[in-house]
Design an enzyme around this catalytic site. Structure first.
Site, PDB file in Angstrom:
ATOM      1  N   ILE A  18      10.193   9.863  -8.706  1.00  0.00           N
ATOM      2  CA  ILE A  18       9.063  10.461  -7.993  1.00  0.00           C
ATOM      3  C   ILE A  18       9.552  11.294  -6.802  1.00  0.00           C
ATOM      4  CG2 ILE A  18       6.983   9.949  -6.640  1.00  0.00           C
ATOM      5  CD1 ILE A  18       6.823   7.251  -8.225  1.00  0.00           C
ATOM      6  N   ASP A  37      19.274  10.564  -0.019  1.00  0.00           N
ATOM      7  CA  ASP A  37      19.336   9.501  -1.023  1.00  0.00           C
ATOM      8  C   ASP A  37      20.642   8.728  -0.852  1.00  0.00           C
ATOM      9  OD1 ASP A  37      17.663   9.071  -3.875  1.00  0.00           O
ATOM     10  OD2 ASP A  37      19.699   8.222  -3.888  1.00  0.00           O
ATOM     11  N   SER A 145       2.148   1.218  -3.110  1.00  0.00           N
ATOM     12  CA  SER A 145       2.054   0.920  -4.541  1.00  0.00           C
ATOM     13  C   SER A 145       0.737   0.191  -4.762  1.00  0.00           C
ATOM     14  CB  SER A 145       3.206   0.004  -4.967  1.00  0.00           C
ATOM     15  OG  SER A 145       2.956  -0.566  -6.244  1.00  0.00           O
ATOM     16  N   TYR A 158       7.609  -7.726  -3.318  1.00  0.00           N
ATOM     17  CA  TYR A 158       7.316  -6.285  -3.415  1.00  0.00           C
ATOM     18  C   TYR A 158       5.861  -5.999  -3.023  1.00  0.00           C
ATOM     19  CZ  TYR A 158       6.799  -1.662  -5.617  1.00  0.00           C
ATOM     20  OH  TYR A 158       6.545  -0.334  -5.859  1.00  0.00           O
ATOM     21  N   LYS A 162       4.624  -3.858   0.198  1.00  0.00           N
ATOM     22  CA  LYS A 162       3.824  -2.629   0.078  1.00  0.00           C
ATOM     23  C   LYS A 162       2.484  -2.786   0.818  1.00  0.00           C
ATOM     24  CE  LYS A 162       6.581   0.049  -2.357  1.00  0.00           C
ATOM     25  NZ  LYS A 162       7.274   1.169  -1.687  1.00  0.00           N
ATOM     26  N   ILE A 191       4.146   4.488 -13.086  1.00  0.00           N
ATOM     27  CA  ILE A 191       4.604   5.863 -13.275  1.00  0.00           C
ATOM     28  C   ILE A 191       5.799   5.842 -14.209  1.00  0.00           C
ATOM     29  CG2 ILE A 191       5.592   7.884 -12.105  1.00  0.00           C
ATOM     30  CD1 ILE A 191       2.562   7.311 -11.526  1.00  0.00           C
ATOM     31  N   THR A 193       8.716   7.125 -14.838  1.00  0.00           N
ATOM     32  CA  THR A 193       9.936   7.881 -14.557  1.00  0.00           C
ATOM     33  C   THR A 193      10.819   7.737 -15.802  1.00  0.00           C
ATOM     34  OG1 THR A 193      10.857   5.919 -13.519  1.00  0.00           O
ATOM     35  CG2 THR A 193       9.814   7.519 -12.066  1.00  0.00           C
TER      36      THR A 193
HETATM   37  N1  LIG Z   1       7.792   4.216 -10.637  1.00  0.00           N
HETATM   38  C1  LIG Z   1       6.686   3.527 -10.432  1.00  0.00           C
HETATM   39  O1  LIG Z   1       5.974   3.144 -11.379  1.00  0.00           O
HETATM   40  C2  LIG Z   1       6.225   3.220  -9.025  1.00  0.00           C
HETATM   41  C3  LIG Z   1       4.973   2.619  -8.844  1.00  0.00           C
HETATM   42  C4  LIG Z   1       4.536   2.328  -7.563  1.00  0.00           C
HETATM   43  C5  LIG Z   1       5.344   2.634  -6.480  1.00  0.00           C
HETATM   44  N2  LIG Z   1       6.556   3.196  -6.673  1.00  0.00           N
HETATM   45  C6  LIG Z   1       7.371   3.483  -5.484  1.00  0.00           C
HETATM   46  O2  LIG Z   1       7.901   4.786  -5.534  1.00  0.00           O
HETATM   47  C7  LIG Z   1       9.158   4.806  -4.856  1.00  0.00           C
HETATM   48  C8  LIG Z   1      10.251   5.354  -5.759  1.00  0.00           C
HETATM   49  O3  LIG Z   1      10.109   4.864  -7.026  1.00  0.00           O
HETATM   50  P1  LIG Z   1      10.788   5.576  -8.270  1.00  0.00           P
HETATM   51  O4  LIG Z   1      10.229   4.909  -9.477  1.00  0.00           O
HETATM   52  O5  LIG Z   1      10.705   7.049  -8.142  1.00  0.00           O
HETATM   53  O6  LIG Z   1      12.291   5.042  -8.088  1.00  0.00           O
HETATM   54  P2  LIG Z   1      13.672   5.573  -8.623  1.00  0.00           P
HETATM   55  O7  LIG Z   1      14.475   4.350  -8.854  1.00  0.00           O
HETATM   56  O8  LIG Z   1      13.523   6.538  -9.743  1.00  0.00           O
HETATM   57  O9  LIG Z   1      14.248   6.359  -7.360  1.00  0.00           O
HETATM   58  C9  LIG Z   1      14.536   5.701  -6.194  1.00  0.00           C
HETATM   59  C10 LIG Z   1      15.588   6.510  -5.426  1.00  0.00           C
HETATM   60  O10 LIG Z   1      15.814   5.837  -4.189  1.00  0.00           O
HETATM   61  C11 LIG Z   1      17.203   5.788  -3.956  1.00  0.00           C
HETATM   62  N3  LIG Z   1      17.508   4.636  -3.107  1.00  0.00           N
HETATM   63  C12 LIG Z   1      17.493   3.326  -3.470  1.00  0.00           C
HETATM   64  N4  LIG Z   1      17.869   2.560  -2.429  1.00  0.00           N
HETATM   65  C13 LIG Z   1      18.104   3.408  -1.389  1.00  0.00           C
HETATM   66  C14 LIG Z   1      18.540   3.214  -0.049  1.00  0.00           C
HETATM   67  N5  LIG Z   1      18.811   1.996   0.422  1.00  0.00           N
HETATM   68  N6  LIG Z   1      18.670   4.299   0.742  1.00  0.00           N
HETATM   69  C15 LIG Z   1      18.429   5.549   0.267  1.00  0.00           C
HETATM   70  N7  LIG Z   1      18.025   5.794  -1.005  1.00  0.00           N
HETATM   71  C16 LIG Z   1      17.870   4.727  -1.821  1.00  0.00           C
HETATM   72  C17 LIG Z   1      17.826   5.678  -5.328  1.00  0.00           C
HETATM   73  O11 LIG Z   1      19.186   6.112  -5.310  1.00  0.00           O
HETATM   74  C18 LIG Z   1      16.923   6.584  -6.156  1.00  0.00           C
HETATM   75  O12 LIG Z   1      17.389   7.921  -6.192  1.00  0.00           O
HETATM   76  C19 LIG Z   1       9.419   3.387  -4.371  1.00  0.00           C
HETATM   77  O13 LIG Z   1       8.937   3.231  -3.055  1.00  0.00           O
HETATM   78  C20 LIG Z   1       8.577   2.579  -5.346  1.00  0.00           C
HETATM   79  O14 LIG Z   1       8.251   1.303  -4.823  1.00  0.00           O
HETATM   80  C21 LIG Z   1       7.027   3.499  -7.916  1.00  0.00           C
END
Ligand SMILES: NC(=O)c1ccc[n+]([C@@H]2O[C@H](COP(=O)([O-])OP(=O)(O)OC[C@H]3O[C@@H](n4cnc5c(N)ncnc54)[C@H](O)[C@@H]3O)[C@@H](O)[C@H]2O)c1
Length: 265
Positions: A18, A37, A145, A158, A162, A191, A193
């Site tokens: 995202i 990142d 979330s 989690y 959130k 989502i 991804t």
């Molecule tokens: N994908 C979903 O369904 C979903 C749903 C609700 C909320 N979210 C929220 O969206 C956000 C991202 O989710 P996503 O699915 O895109 O994740 P993702 O795993 O695809 O991407 C997360 C990114 O964060 C980076 N990262 C992880 N730890 C880190 C740190 N300590 N410092 C800096 N960067 C760091 C990772 O390297 C990665 O590039 C999160 O806050 C997650 O809780 C995602």
């Protein structure tokens, strides 16, 4: 085009999923974007691709758990762009193998999840707000979330973290609104991804889709567009709110999917 002209954006967790989509969309709307990142080379790659499209981006490595590294990230954005108007605290998550129900969750994981999702948001916001005040105002966009809105059978830490992000969003909005700072959150539902889609069994994916009111699954861009809106002046009268982008999952009764099948749909 140009909905974010003049915006100086820092977005964490922006090398994949995202965050990457949001960084690309914000840059396409005219923002200067610091793509931050844990994976420095992936952040640089994302920034390079954005630059190749003709927009402005810089990639940096940061661990949002490390306060000194977050301070360097903020300093870098100020040095590159001459200030900060927009901060997206996007990093978050938990390990679903350790973040279980209350009795079985690993307490070290509880602490890590609170730090990764909540403390990191506090730390980066504290460092960015003085720059936003200097810029005459700004917008903080936190990633929450639907897990922060509802109980679930797993991921107790989690969901609790959130929920704290959602309340922290209101506190920041309240405490700095008079200085022109808005703070909102986006609450994604499930989502797809690429990482998630490739790793989940087909029946689990179908179950997620059945829980939505809309007969579809969300993409990273669906959240990215909401983040563009919250970063832009189009949302200038909105603060302290959580924008739920979940395919209607939290709008419908848990009974709805079963009752749909009673109708033969
Ligand atoms: N994908 C979903 O369904 C979903 C749903 C609700 C909320 N979210 C929220 O969206 C956000 C991202 O989710 P996503 O699915 O895109 O994740 P993702 O795993 O695809 O991407 C997360 C990114 O964060 C980076 N990262 C992880 N730890 C880190 C740190 N300590 N410092 C800096 N960067 C760091 C990772 O390297 C990665 O590039 C999160 O806050 C997650 O809780 C995602």
């Amino acid at each position: 085009m140009n909905r974010l002209e003049g915006k100086k954006v820092v977005i964490t967790g922006a090398a994949s999923g995202i965050g990457r989509a949001a960084a690309q969309l914000m840059a396409a709307e005219g923002a200067q974007v610091l793509v931050a990142d844990l994976h420095e080379s992936a952040a640089e790659q994302t920034a390079r691709e954005i630059r190749e499209s003709g927009a402005t981006a810089v990639g940096v490595g940061v661990d949002v758990m490390d306060e000194a590294a977050v301070a360097s990230m903020i300093d870098r954005a100020v040095a590159e762009f001459g200030g900060i108007t927009t901060l997206c605290n996007h990093v978050g998550g938990s390990n679903p193998h350790k973040d279980l129900d209350l009795l079985r969750l690993d307490l070290d994981e509880w602490d890590r999840v609170m730090a990764l999702n909540v403390r990191s948001t506090v730390v980066a916001s504290r460092l960015a707000i003085p720059h936003m005040i200097e810029a005459g105002g700004g917008s903080i966009v936190n990633t929450a979330s639907v897990g922060g809105l509802l109980g679930d059978s797993l991921q107790c830490a989690y969901g609790s973290a959130k929920a704290a992000v959602i309340r922290l969003t209101q506190y920041i909005a309240t405490q700095y609104g008079r200085q022109g700072i808005r703070c909102n959150a986006v609450a994604p539902g499930a989502i797809m991804t690429p990482a998630l889609r490739d790793n989940l069994p087909a029946d689990v994916v179908a179950g997620i889709q059945a829980a939505n009111a809309l007969d579809m699954l969300g993409s990273a861009e669906d959240i990215g567009y909401a983040m563009v809106y919250l970063a832009s002046d189009e949302s200038r009268y909105m603060s302290g709110q959580t924008l739920v982008v979940d395919g209607g999952m939290t709008a419908q009764s848990p009974l709805a999917a079963g009752r749909r099948s009673m109708l033969g749909d």
